[in-house]
Design an enzyme around this catalytic site. Structure first.
Site, PDB file in Angstrom:
ATOM      1  N   LYS A  48       0.855  -1.189   0.000  1.00  0.00           N
ATOM      2  CA  LYS A  48       0.000   0.000   0.000  1.00  0.00           C
ATOM      3  C   LYS A  48       0.884   1.229   0.000  1.00  0.00           C
ATOM      4  CE  LYS A  48      -4.511   0.749   0.240  1.00  0.00           C
ATOM      5  NZ  LYS A  48      -5.553  -0.234  -0.111  1.00  0.00           N
TER       6      LYS A  48
HETATM    7  N1  GLU Z   1      -7.226  -0.057  -3.434  1.00  0.00           N
HETATM    8  C1  GLU Z   1      -7.958  -1.237  -3.763  1.00  0.00           C
HETATM    9  C2  GLU Z   1      -8.039  -2.161  -2.558  1.00  0.00           C
HETATM   10  O1  GLU Z   1      -7.904  -1.737  -1.438  1.00  0.00           O
HETATM   11  C3  GLU Z   1      -7.440  -1.903  -5.023  1.00  0.00           C
HETATM   12  C4  GLU Z   1      -6.042  -2.399  -4.954  1.00  0.00           C
HETATM   13  C5  GLU Z   1      -5.520  -2.919  -6.296  1.00  0.00           C
HETATM   14  O2  GLU Z   1      -6.270  -2.985  -7.244  1.00  0.00           O
HETATM   15  O3  GLU Z   1      -4.336  -3.242  -6.343  1.00  0.00           O
HETATM   16  O4  GLU Z   1      -8.310  -3.315  -2.705  1.00  0.00           O
END
Ligand code: GLU
Length: 436
Positions: free
Chosen positions: A126
């Protein structure tokens, strides 16, 4: 809240403390409690459990940005790779004033768990920048994104770590990430990021994917619990990418969405809201809270309104021990990451409320991100029909696996989802063994 070029006595610790105080609990601590509970329930190898209690890599970057008025402001950003045992790290980038190191650590851990639950060949990551994008111009956001991308480019890449959208980031931001990274290489590298515009290697269906996944898990839950989804009043908190698409997809399938909200406030109509009209209103106004064809509800009471299904699709800790006793929903489908505090989880469990956890309920987004990455790597693109069919297969399969563990082991669905994910992560860690 942003760190200015003028020296100030270390502002970061103050921010973290404020953020922790404002919430029921610290997200990282909550995530570790969830891990421990499930790890104990399934007797996970201590070696694997201990590894998951730590992030593999934590990168803190300072991001200087020339603001429109000529000043230079320096923002703090993070990219955290929690685990890469099952493949490249994967996870979004968030722009928010309340981003903190512990929040990004927790979100990266939940990505590891999410990818393992739906069995994508990815680990978890993240990123985040402490900033208020609502107060920044498009030019400032572009410069912020490009400099942040350059700073984290030492650890991202299509085989290493693949960012995506999250709170307050969108397709345009992903296009800047892709362009900046490609510029340093000298050729186009669409596979470095997902959630891109279609024109530069994005995937059909990615925008709606998280909302579609929320719908699929809710439909499966209704089938397993034996209730009629079209008769169950639904409330959706948050009208960003996840909430607005989830509400719309529920409505398209003949379900009764009685409440929607954004940061400005809530709208409520027990007879059902006209989502088509509200979405149209959203496109031309700042907040849906000003829409005048439904009853207005204050934000602090919104989650406690009568409904059968509640979809928290905004931020962490929306449901805490303060409001959990008054929640009327029978089922909670976590569209956001970490919307229910652990204290609230216990209260809801005791009340007999079924919570479909974030790492399963909102996994549709990363699943179609995976499809986007596969398409980019093959330079061969699929139809929307094919994408939605494959998404449905993966989400329904994961739901079934988690629900069966929940019944067999007599644990709540969050613990069951952790058990499914941890089994895969534990095996990967053991088979790979330890270096050196
Ligand atoms: N931000 C989204 C999540 O928390 C998508 C993450 C992604 O597609 O890599 O799942």
């Amino acid at each position: 809240m942003d760190t200015k070029t003028t020296p100030k006595p270390s502002p970061a610790p103050v921010k973290v403390a404020e953020h922790m105080e404002a919430h029921d609990g610290n997200p990282w601590r909550q995530a570790m409690e969830q891990l421990d509970r499930a790890g104990r329930a399934m007797k996970l190898e201590p070696f694997a459990l201990e590894r998951l209690r730590h992030c593999k890599r934590i990168l803190t970057v300072s991001v200087p940005v020339k603001m429109d008025d000529g000043r230079v402001e320096v923002f703090e950003g993070y990219r955290i790779q929690h685990n890469m045992d099952r493949g490249p790290a994967k996870g979004g980038i968030r722009y928010h004033p309340q981003v903190s190191l512990d929040e990004v650590k927790a979100l990266s851990f939940w990505m590891t768990m999410k990818c393992a639950v739906v069995n994508l060949p990815y680990g978890g990551a993240k990123g985040g920048i402490i900033c208020d994008p609502k107060k920044m111009s498009k030019g400032e956001l572009e410069r912020l994104t490009r400099r942040y991308t350059a700073e984290i480019s030492i650890i991202i890449g299509p085989d290493k770590d693949i960012p995506a959208p999250d709170v307050n980031t969108n397709e345009q931001v992903m296009a800047w990430v892709m362009d900046t990274y490609s510029m340093t290489l000298g050729y186009s590298c669409p596979g470095v990021v997902t959630g891109k515009p279609l024109e530069i290697g994005g995937s059909l269906g990615r925008r709606e994917a998280t909302g579609r996944g929320v719908f699929y898990v809710t439909r499966e839950l209704a089938a397993r619990r034996g209730f009629d989804l079209r008769k169950a009043p639904i409330i959706v908190q948050g009208f960003g990418n996840v909430g607005s698409n989830a509400a719309n997809i529920f409505a398209e399938h003949g379900c009764k969405v009685v409440g929607v909200s954004d940061v400005g406030g809530g709208l409520y109509d027990p007879k059902g809201l006209d989502l088509h009209d509200i979405l149209h209103y959203r496109d031309t106004h700042d907040s849906i809270a000003d829409y005048d064809k439904a009853e207005h509800m204050p934000i602090d009471k919104f989650l406690e309104l009568p409904c059968d299904i509640l979809v928290p699709a905004a931020m962490e800790n929306a449901i805490t021990k303060a409001n959990a006793p008054r929640i009327q929903a029978k089922y909670i489908i976590e569209g956001a990451n970490g919307p229910t505090s652990n204290d609230a989880d216990h209260i809801l469990h005791d009340k007999g409320v079924v919570v479909v956890p974030d790492i399963l309920a909102n996994a549709g987004g990363v699943t179609v991100s995976y499809f986007e990455w596969v398409q980019d790597m093959q330079s061969y693109f699929w139809s929307e029909k094919e994408i939605n069919a494959r998404l449905q297969d993966i989400i329904v399969g994961a739901f079934t696996e988690v629900y069966d563990v929940h019944l067999k082991e007599k644990v709540d669905m969050r613990t069951a989802a952790f058990m499914v994910g941890l089994r895969r992560l534990g095996k990967a860690a053991t088979i790979r063994g330890m270096y050196p």
